[in-house]
Motif scaffolding. Structure first.
Motif, PDB file in Angstrom:
ATOM      1  N   VAL A 392       0.835  -1.193   0.000  1.00 43.29           N
ATOM      2  CA  VAL A 392       0.000   0.000   0.000  1.00 43.29           C
ATOM      3  C   VAL A 392       0.874   1.248   0.000  1.00 43.29           C
ATOM      4  CG1 VAL A 392      -1.881   1.180   1.181  1.00 43.29           C
ATOM      5  CG2 VAL A 392      -1.756  -1.307   1.246  1.00 43.29           C
ATOM      6  N   GLU A 393       1.970   1.191   0.731  1.00 47.06           N
ATOM      7  CA  GLU A 393       2.928   2.301   0.731  1.00 47.06           C
ATOM      8  C   GLU A 393       3.462   2.557  -0.673  1.00 47.06           C
ATOM      9  OE1 GLU A 393       5.880   5.022   2.539  1.00 47.06           O
ATOM     10  OE2 GLU A 393       3.935   4.239   3.149  1.00 47.06           O
ATOM     11  N   LEU A 394       3.796   1.476  -1.368  1.00 45.52           N
ATOM     12  CA  LEU A 394       4.344   1.606  -2.708  1.00 45.52           C
ATOM     13  C   LEU A 394       3.308   2.192  -3.671  1.00 45.52           C
ATOM     14  CD1 LEU A 394       7.196   0.880  -3.589  1.00 45.52           C
ATOM     15  CD2 LEU A 394       6.276  -1.170  -4.667  1.00 45.52           C
ATOM     16  N   ILE A 395       2.056   1.835  -3.474  1.00 47.78           N
ATOM     17  CA  ILE A 395       0.991   2.407  -4.304  1.00 47.78           C
ATOM     18  C   ILE A 395       0.919   3.919  -4.105  1.00 47.78           C
ATOM     19  CG2 ILE A 395      -1.510   2.460  -4.652  1.00 47.78           C
ATOM     20  CD1 ILE A 395      -1.555  -0.501  -3.838  1.00 47.78           C
ATOM     21  N   VAL A 396       0.956   4.342  -2.847  1.00 46.70           N
ATOM     22  CA  VAL A 396       0.907   5.777  -2.539  1.00 46.70           C
ATOM     23  C   VAL A 396       2.081   6.498  -3.186  1.00 46.70           C
ATOM     24  CG1 VAL A 396       1.059   7.471  -0.678  1.00 46.70           C
ATOM     25  CG2 VAL A 396      -0.353   5.428  -0.386  1.00 46.70           C
ATOM     26  N   LEU A 397       3.279   5.909  -3.070  1.00 42.30           N
ATOM     27  CA  LEU A 397       4.465   6.564  -3.621  1.00 42.30           C
ATOM     28  C   LEU A 397       4.400   6.645  -5.147  1.00 42.30           C
ATOM     29  CD1 LEU A 397       7.253   5.020  -1.352  1.00 42.30           C
ATOM     30  CD2 LEU A 397       5.990   7.152  -1.057  1.00 42.30           C
ATOM     31  N   ASN A 398       3.903   5.578  -5.777  1.00 43.33           N
ATOM     32  CA  ASN A 398       3.801   5.581  -7.237  1.00 43.33           C
ATOM     33  C   ASN A 398       2.809   6.639  -7.724  1.00 43.33           C
ATOM     34  OD1 ASN A 398       5.313   3.441  -8.941  1.00 43.33           O
ATOM     35  ND2 ASN A 398       4.786   2.363  -7.057  1.00 43.33           N
ATOM     36  N   ILE A 399       1.703   6.767  -6.997  1.00 42.98           N
ATOM     37  CA  ILE A 399       0.737   7.796  -7.378  1.00 42.98           C
ATOM     38  C   ILE A 399       1.348   9.179  -7.197  1.00 42.98           C
ATOM     39  CG2 ILE A 399      -1.497   8.820  -6.784  1.00 42.98           C
ATOM     40  CD1 ILE A 399      -2.471   6.033  -6.048  1.00 42.98           C
ATOM     41  N   GLY A 400       2.103   9.354  -6.102  1.00 44.20           N
ATOM     42  CA  GLY A 400       2.777  10.627  -5.884  1.00 44.20           C
ATOM     43  C   GLY A 400       3.762  10.950  -6.985  1.00 44.20           C
ATOM     44  N   LYS A 401       4.502   9.928  -7.458  1.00 43.00           N
ATOM     45  CA  LYS A 401       5.447  10.169  -8.553  1.00 43.00           C
ATOM     46  C   LYS A 401       4.710  10.429  -9.865  1.00 43.00           C
ATOM     47  CE  LYS A 401       9.971   8.542  -9.968  1.00 43.00           C
ATOM     48  NZ  LYS A 401       9.942   9.162 -11.290  1.00 43.00           N
ATOM     49  N   GLU A 402       3.622   9.700 -10.064  1.00 40.35           N
ATOM     50  CA  GLU A 402       2.820   9.880 -11.273  1.00 40.35           C
ATOM     51  C   GLU A 402       2.234  11.286 -11.341  1.00 40.35           C
ATOM     52  OE1 GLU A 402      -1.515   8.278 -12.635  1.00 40.35           O
ATOM     53  OE2 GLU A 402      -0.132   6.779 -11.851  1.00 40.35           O
ATOM     54  N   LYS A 403       1.838  11.814 -10.162  1.00 36.24           N
ATOM     55  CA  LYS A 403       1.276  13.166 -10.102  1.00 36.24           C
ATOM     56  C   LYS A 403       2.357  14.243 -10.007  1.00 36.24           C
ATOM     57  CE  LYS A 403      -2.987  11.662 -10.059  1.00 36.24           C
ATOM     58  NZ  LYS A 403      -3.888  11.925 -11.197  1.00 36.24           N
ATOM     59  N   LYS A 404       3.647  13.799 -10.085  1.00 37.06           N
ATOM     60  CA  LYS A 404       4.797  14.715 -10.060  1.00 37.06           C
ATOM     61  C   LYS A 404       4.914  15.474  -8.746  1.00 37.06           C
ATOM     62  CE  LYS A 404       4.537  15.313 -15.062  1.00 37.06           C
ATOM     63  NZ  LYS A 404       4.401  16.259 -16.195  1.00 37.06           N
ATOM     64  N   VAL A 405       4.399  14.845  -7.667  1.00 39.56           N
ATOM     65  CA  VAL A 405       4.565  15.418  -6.330  1.00 39.56           C
ATOM     66  C   VAL A 405       5.913  15.002  -5.751  1.00 39.56           C
ATOM     67  CG1 VAL A 405       3.616  15.463  -3.990  1.00 39.56           C
ATOM     68  CG2 VAL A 405       2.076  15.470  -5.960  1.00 39.56           C
ATOM     69  N   LEU A 406       6.397  13.798  -6.110  1.00 37.26           N
ATOM     70  CA  LEU A 406       7.670  13.285  -5.609  1.00 37.26           C
ATOM     71  C   LEU A 406       8.647  13.204  -6.778  1.00 37.26           C
ATOM     72  CD1 LEU A 406       6.295  10.286  -3.469  1.00 37.26           C
ATOM     73  CD2 LEU A 406       6.770  12.608  -2.696  1.00 37.26           C
ATOM     74  N   ASN A 407       9.881  13.700  -6.575  1.00 37.50           N
ATOM     75  CA  ASN A 407      10.900  13.533  -7.613  1.00 37.50           C
ATOM     76  C   ASN A 407      11.680  12.247  -7.376  1.00 37.50           C
ATOM     77  OD1 ASN A 407      12.633  14.065  -5.510  1.00 37.50           O
ATOM     78  ND2 ASN A 407      13.397  16.010  -6.331  1.00 37.50           N
ATOM     79  N   ASP A 408      12.685  11.973  -8.201  1.00 43.59           N
ATOM     80  CA  ASP A 408      13.389  10.686  -8.163  1.00 43.59           C
ATOM     81  C   ASP A 408      14.054  10.426  -6.815  1.00 43.59           C
ATOM     82  OD1 ASP A 408      12.601  10.185 -10.716  1.00 43.59           O
ATOM     83  OD2 ASP A 408      14.497  10.776 -11.659  1.00 43.59           O
ATOM     84  N   GLU A 409      14.736  11.431  -6.263  1.00 42.78           N
ATOM     85  CA  GLU A 409      15.459  11.227  -5.003  1.00 42.78           C
ATOM     86  C   GLU A 409      14.502  11.014  -3.844  1.00 42.78           C
ATOM     87  OE1 GLU A 409      18.809  13.453  -2.183  1.00 42.78           O
ATOM     88  OE2 GLU A 409      18.286  14.285  -4.146  1.00 42.78           O
ATOM     89  N   CYS A 410      13.474  11.808  -3.760  1.00 45.29           N
ATOM     90  CA  CYS A 410      12.497  11.653  -2.679  1.00 45.29           C
ATOM     91  C   CYS A 410      11.785  10.306  -2.796  1.00 45.29           C
ATOM     92  CB  CYS A 410      11.499  12.805  -2.729  1.00 45.29           C
ATOM     93  SG  CYS A 410      10.343  12.824  -1.337  1.00 45.29           S
ATOM     94  N   PHE A 411      11.468   9.922  -4.038  1.00 46.10           N
ATOM     95  CA  PHE A 411      10.810   8.632  -4.269  1.00 46.10           C
ATOM     96  C   PHE A 411      11.693   7.483  -3.792  1.00 46.10           C
ATOM     97  CE2 PHE A 411       9.864   4.979  -7.043  1.00 46.10           C
ATOM     98  CZ  PHE A 411       8.498   4.834  -6.830  1.00 46.10           C
ATOM     99  N   ALA A 412      12.988   7.503  -4.131  1.00 43.30           N
ATOM    100  CA  ALA A 412      13.914   6.445  -3.724  1.00 43.30           C
ATOM    101  C   ALA A 412      14.044   6.381  -2.204  1.00 43.30           C
ATOM    102  CB  ALA A 412      15.285   6.673  -4.367  1.00 43.30           C
ATOM    103  N   ILE A 413      14.109   7.539  -1.547  1.00 40.31           N
ATOM    104  CA  ILE A 413      14.219   7.573  -0.080  1.00 40.31           C
ATOM    105  C   ILE A 413      12.995   6.919   0.565  1.00 40.31           C
ATOM    106  CG2 ILE A 413      14.130   9.144   1.901  1.00 40.31           C
ATOM    107  CD1 ILE A 413      15.982  11.012   0.372  1.00 40.31           C
TER     108      ILE A 413
END
Length: 844
Positions: A392-413
């Motif tokens: 579920v965490e990964l789903i949230v992060l993927n949606i955040g990256k898809e919506k361009k809320v999270l960049n590559d470094e923040c996503f990896a962290i």
């Protein structure tokens, strides 16, 4: 050379016509899927000793295939994961995610949330609110430290960070609790209820975050009107109300139409339901909320615990969880580049995020749990369990990256944070918490000889309690025949049957755990329709009625590494006299080609039960025992031909005691064969002594020293028991002494002859002088002892079934390796052993 997405073809014309299959969508998807499955399964195998959920292996597998590892090779990425293939891979993965979230909603019982009361709600609220606030605090630090995040709108970023740190992965938590046998304990039930609250709140917050984020134009384009976000939320609320007030009653009607009273489930209902998942996903995507939200809500509308829900799970869980879901993790891994965390500042931010996530969730849950008067150790365990992240965490992060809320470094962290928090859950809980088991009666280590002594002393009928274990329908016929053969007029038979089921990460497996366990342990119940395989339940119910035997079923669903604990617990709690275990190899025909090997894991279960059992144990090597017999019962007339091979020792005496019970049965023809060495071979002076350098049959003797006085006392006891048996069953059971020069050939001749349906042997932990000669023989199945191993080994042509009996004796539970010595060493060994004569009485 860039690809035009409209020019991509689905399938190639083949290499003979000059086409490279990797340049076409469908062949490339096949290669990608195969590679992802191989890598994730291999990692799951590596993580299995650490008792990690499969989701860990799948996330790591995605990261390994991405730019963090294999993806650093540009040729690999260009040929196997080119950019033009991303939409195809993500579309197929999204279908798997859609149906998986439907399964999550199907597992989540809203009525159980209502029943859980204020305690779970308060714990869930504390487990969300404090981490959410901490997440907002961390968001400010990340926004001011990581390049590019200052271009993201404050509102979406704060909400996504708060959700990312406060979420609890309900499906992953359920599987961890089941693995640790905590799912039906007080801690497990509280954690599941709180996680259910948390899950519902997380999806509401996620819907809010998606509505606020829009399509990410806040990073440079015109800002969206706040009114749009309000419309999205109101439309989502209307969708939920519609699903719960209109669709839910309709699905109840469908479930009633598919109840057990109807013989079959109409395929049309299954197809319509699966189509409903897709339509629900489309509707929420149309509203502006992610499609998985619609699938999750639709899963909530399906009635829980019925035949319809089980049939749905059976139809889709393996295809979704085993094939499609790993694709989603891989597509996530392809977006995760650990190399973006490249300096001390980035690693410091990772440590900050992990520390904040763990502290907020664990401390918040712990504090509230203690205030609710939950013991401190259980409170800290609740905090650790609620800190589980995962899918579920990964789903949230993927949606955040898809919506361009999270960049590559923040996503990896944040992906590494989710991995770490989930990884530490199982070992941390195992280290700090061991649940208190329900009280049992005083421990009584039982063996068959105890029953005879009790009956003779009391002058009344005693109860013979058997725990018969089986893997599936193939074991049932032989088990019933064996149990029936032991039923005598002098003892009341009480049969407990245990279905051994390996715990998996399938949804149906988790549901089975919730039904079959109570306070973390298997519990005995009456037969209930639909709970067991119809053939299995019908066979045991028929035997219970025809044989006038008390039969009680239970199911042990557990990881193979801990299944022996369930078996031994039930045996001790129910004061069982003998456990019957199925051998890990099963023969479906007369030759070895028809043999099915269930694997080393099941063999390990038998080995641990033999070592730790609180009573005597029998291992049944089934080669069709009872398959040609009539239904057992008091009127059975066809004889079962059973042979007991007697060499001497406590295990052989236990086998003889079991034979005495069988001799009372009118449908059993019992023969006892004692092997005697051929004249001229007894002077070789072979005897046994402990050997520290050799594992042989892995026989351990509990630090006892064996001399000739001990041997004589044992032989005297063997002769006394044998004489009592012959006197009591004279004319009922046949007795033969077989002279042989080769024990191996003599035993194999009996097994190959087909004269006996079942051969019973002792395990032979304290073997006679004849068996001592086999100490140098290489064992294929050491847990069966020398004679049992000979009869159970492959390629020997044995056609009879075999029952290997081990008498319970705690003093001899620890065995030591053995070696044999010959005449030239005997005189010296006699002198060395004279000091051990004081322990002889204990060994006998």
């Amino acid at each position: 050379m860039p690809f035009n997405i409209t020019s991509i073809k689905t399938s190639s014309n083949g290499v003979w016509q000059g086409d490279n299959p990797l340049d076409f969508a469908f062949p490339l998807l096949i290669v990608q899927t195969t590679l992802i499955l191989v890598v994730s399964r291999f990692l799951a195998f590596l993580f299995r000793p650490l008792r990690q959920p499969k989701v860990i292996a799948e996330i790591v597998g995605g990261i390994v295939l991405g730019p963090s590892a294999f993806g650093r090779n540009k040729e690999f990425m260009h040929h196997i994961f080119p950019k033009w293939s991303t939409p195809t891979l993500e579309s197929v993965a999204s279908i798997g995610l859609l149906f998986f979230l439907f399964l999550v909603g199907l597992e989540l019982d809203l009525s159980s949330i209502r029943r859980s009361g204020k305690r779970a709600f308060v714990i869930a609220f504390a487990g969300i609110s404090l981490p959410f606030v901490c997440g907002i605090g961390v968001a400010f630090v990340l926004r001011n430290t990581i390049d590019g995040l200052d271009q993201v709108g404050y509102g979406p970023f704060l909400v996504f960070m708060g959700v990312a740190l406060s979420i609890t992965a309900f499906p992953v938590l359920a599987r961890i609790l089941a693995e640790l046998k905590l799912l039906t304990t007080r801690v497990g039930e509280t954690a599941m209820s709180a996680a259910a609250f948390n899950d519902v709140a997380a999806w509401i917050l996620l819907a809010l975050a998606v509505a606020i984020a829009g399509d990410g134009t806040a990073s440079g384009g015109e800002k969206k009107s706040p009114v749009i976000a309000i419309w999205v939320l109101l439309s989502g609320l209307a969708f939920v109300i519609f699903m719960l007030t209109v669709i839910r009653p309709a699905m109840r009607w469908v479930a009633r139409r598919c109840s057990p009273e109807h013989d079959v489930v109409d395929e049309a209902y299954i197809c319509l339901t699966l189509a409903g998942v897709m339509v629900s996903g489309f509707m929420t995507d149309l509203i502006g909320i992610h499609s998985i939200f619609g699938a999750f809500v639709f899963g909530l509308t399906i009635p829980k615990g019925g035949n319809f829900a089980e049939r749905l799970i059976e139809r889709i869980e393996d295809f979704v969880s085993g094939l499609l879901l790993p694709l989603y993790f891989a597509s996530s891994g392809l977006k995760t580049d650990v190399a973006t965390i490249r300096d001390a500042k980035s690693w410091g931010l990772l440590a900050l995020v992990i520390t904040t996530a763990c502290a907020g969730k664990i401390l918040g849950t712990f504090a509230v749990a203690v205030m609710l008067k939950i013991p401190a150790r259980e409170s800290i365990v609740l905090g650790v369990l609620m800190n589980t992240k995962g899918l579920v965490e990964l789903i949230v992060l993927n949606i955040g990256k898809e919506k361009k809320v999270l960049n590559d470094e923040c996503f990896a962290i944040l992906v590494l944070m989710a991995l770490f928090t989930t990884f530490i859950t199982t070992p941390t809980v195992m280290a700090i918490y061991k649940p208190a088991r329900e009280g049992t009666s005083a421990v009584t280590h039982r063996k068959l000889r105890d029953l005879s002594a009790t009956r003779e002393a009391a002058g009344s009928k005693d109860v013979f309690r058997i725990l018969a274990c089986f893997h599936g329908p193939g074991n049932v016929s032989s088990l019933i025949s064996l149990v029936e053969a032991t039923r005598s007029t002098q003892k009341q038979l009480k049969l407990f049957i245990m279905h051994l089921v390996e715990l998996t990460e399938r949804s149906s497996s988790i549901i089975m755990v919730q039904r079959a366990r109570k306070n973390g342990l298997p519990f005995i119940n009456r037969f209930r329709r639909g709970e067991w395989h119809d053939r299995v339940a019908g066979a045991f119910q028929a035997y219970s009625q025809l044989g006038r035997v008390s039969v009680r079923p239970t199911t042990a669903i557990s990881a193979l590494s801990t299944m022996d604990q369930d078996i031994c617990h039930v045996a001790e709690n129910k004061r069982v006299t003998m456990i019957i275990l199925p051998f890990h190899k099963q023969w479906r025909g007369a030759d070895d080609e028809s043999m099915e090997n269930l694997g080393h894991g099941w063999r390990g279960v038998n080995q641990r039960v033999l070592k730790n059992a609180p009573c005597s144990v029998g291992v049944l090597v089934d080669r069709g025992f009872g398959s040609g017999s009539p239904t057992p019962g008091p009127t059975a007339t066809v004889a079962q031909r059973i042979c007991i091979i007697f060499f001497g020792g406590p295990d052989d005496r236990e086998a003889l005691e079991l034979g005495g019970m069988m001799a009372e049965h009118p449908a059993v023809k019992l023969t006892v064969i004692k092997f005697v060495e051929k004249e001229g071979l007894e002077s070789d002076g072979v005897m046994l002594r402990p050997s520290p350098s050799r594992s042989g049959f892995n026989l351990k003797w509990s630090r006892l020293r064996f001399g000739f006085q001990l041997k004589c006392l044992r032989e005297e006891l063997d002769e006394t028991i044998l004489a009592e048996f012959r006197s009591k069953w004279n004319g009922v059971a046949d007795y033969t002494e077989k002279v042989t020069s080769s024990i191996v050939e003599g035993v194999l001749t009996l097994g190959r002859s087909g004269d006996y349906d079942l051969i019973i042997v002792g395990k032979g932990r304290f073997p006679s002088k004849m068996i001592a000669k086999l100490a140098d023989r290489q064992a294929e199945h050491a847990e069966l002892g020398p004679i049992g191993d000979i009869l159970a080994s492959s390629g020997q042509g044995v056609v009879s079934s075999v029952l290997v009996v081990q008498q319970h004796d705690m003093a001899h539970a620890e065995e030591t390796p053995v070696a044999k010595i010959v005449q030239s060493d005997c005189e010296k060994y006699k002198a060395d052993e004279s000091s051990g004569a004081g322990e002889i009485s204990k060994a006998v």
